[in-house]
Design a protein around this motif. Structure first.
Motif, short mmCIF file in Angstrom:
data_model
loop_
_atom_site.label_atom_id
_atom_site.label_comp_id
_atom_site.label_asym_id
_atom_site.label_seq_id
_atom_site.Cartn_x
_atom_site.Cartn_y
_atom_site.Cartn_z
N THR A 1 -13.78 9.73 5.79
CA THR A 1 -14.10 9.54 4.61
C THR A 1 -15.26 8.55 4.58
OG1 THR A 1 -12.47 7.84 4.13
CG2 THR A 1 -11.97 10.26 3.54
N ASN B 1 -10.71 10.72 -2.77
CA ASN B 1 -10.68 9.74 -1.82
C ASN B 1 -12.06 9.00 -1.55
OD1 ASN B 1 -12.51 11.58 -0.66
ND2 ASN B 1 -11.14 12.42 0.77
N ALA C 1 -14.85 9.52 -0.35
CA ALA C 1 -15.97 10.74 -0.41
C ALA C 1 -16.04 11.20 -1.73
CB ALA C 1 -15.69 11.81 0.84
#
Length: 265
Positions: A216, A256, A258
């Protein structure tokens, strides 16, 4: 990039839900969109009006999108020809203003069409709605091999110059932001060459995102660089990261690292 099995299943679901009402979507001026299989995941991306549109590689959304998110139907490939007319009429009457063409027809594992066959199919199944929606080309891969990617598109558009297409759709999977920017710039130049006013990047991601080594933090850094750049490119009108799902933009029902970068960069 979505598997045939997933898309065929989605097609069956879409066909069963064709008659369901589809709400009109408008409002946000964002180029950002959501590519989804599960419509319930899209709401996680909508804080602050950060996305304006969504698609699911099908002709029917099979549920309800969040307010002010426009659904964009797609004719994935030949396996969806059967229910297409009813699906597209439902979508357009419910507020969809664009139609997406075939999914990676340059790839044997995806829609798998020659440029000439794709042009004939496009003219038969999509061009008739050119007065009711803007038409986007089949989405080609970022492959630079002969007969693939933008090379495939050049052959296709040569056979489909009267199809009413107003935009070029592309996909990109690669290793860094510089390669992404270079490819998108080439796509914008290719579109301009054929007097197409829009470029859509309907799938893009780092190779590491899709080969099982998703990180991520790495993806967030990539998105923090390329999203502002995409928003600054006049030739790019819409884009969607691959994809709105667990281990991509989401962890459970929340964004998350990202995903947070995608909606806020």
């Amino acid at each position: 990039m979505v598997s045939f099995t997933k898309l065929f299943t989605a097609g069956l679901i879409a066909t069963s839900a064709i008659a369901a009402p589809v709400q009109t979507k408008r409002a946000s001026s964002s180029k950002r969109g959501a590519a989804y299989n599960d419509i319930t995941t899209v709401s996680a991306l909508t804080s602050g009006g950060s996305i304006s549109w969504a698609y699911n590689w099908a002709g029917s959304l099979s549920g309800l999108l969040p307010q002010d998110v426009e659904y964009v139907p797609m004719l994935w490939g030949a396996n969806m020809f059967g229910g297409w007319v009813t699906a597209i009429e439902t979508a357009l009457s419910s507020g969809s203003t664009y139609i997406l063409g075939f999914n990676e027809p340059d790839m044997p594992s995806q829609a798998n069409m020659s440029p000439s066959d794709a042009a004939n199919y496009y003219n038969t199944y999509i061009t008739p709605w050119s007065g009711q929606a803007k038409l986007i080309s089949p989405a080609v891969t970022s492959s630079t091999d002969a007969g693939f990617g933008l090379d495939w598109f050049e052959s296709f558009i040569g056979s489909c110059s009267s199809c009413g297409i107003s935009g070029l759709a592309v996909h990109w999977y690669g290793d860094d932001a510089d390669n992404f920017k270079s490819f998108v710039t080439k796509a914008v130049d290719t579109a301009a060459k054929h007097n197409l006013a829009e470029v859509w990047i309907t799938e893009f991601a780092l190779n590491s995102d899709v080969n099982g080594s998703f990180d991520t933090a790495t993806t967030a850094a990539f998105l923090n660089e390329v999203i502002p750049w995409l928003d600054s490119q006049a030739g790019v009108t819409r884009y969607s990261y691959f994809m709105c799902a667990e281990n991509y933009l989401l962890s459970g029902n929340t964004l998350n690292q990202a995903g947070q970068a995608y909606v806020s960069a």
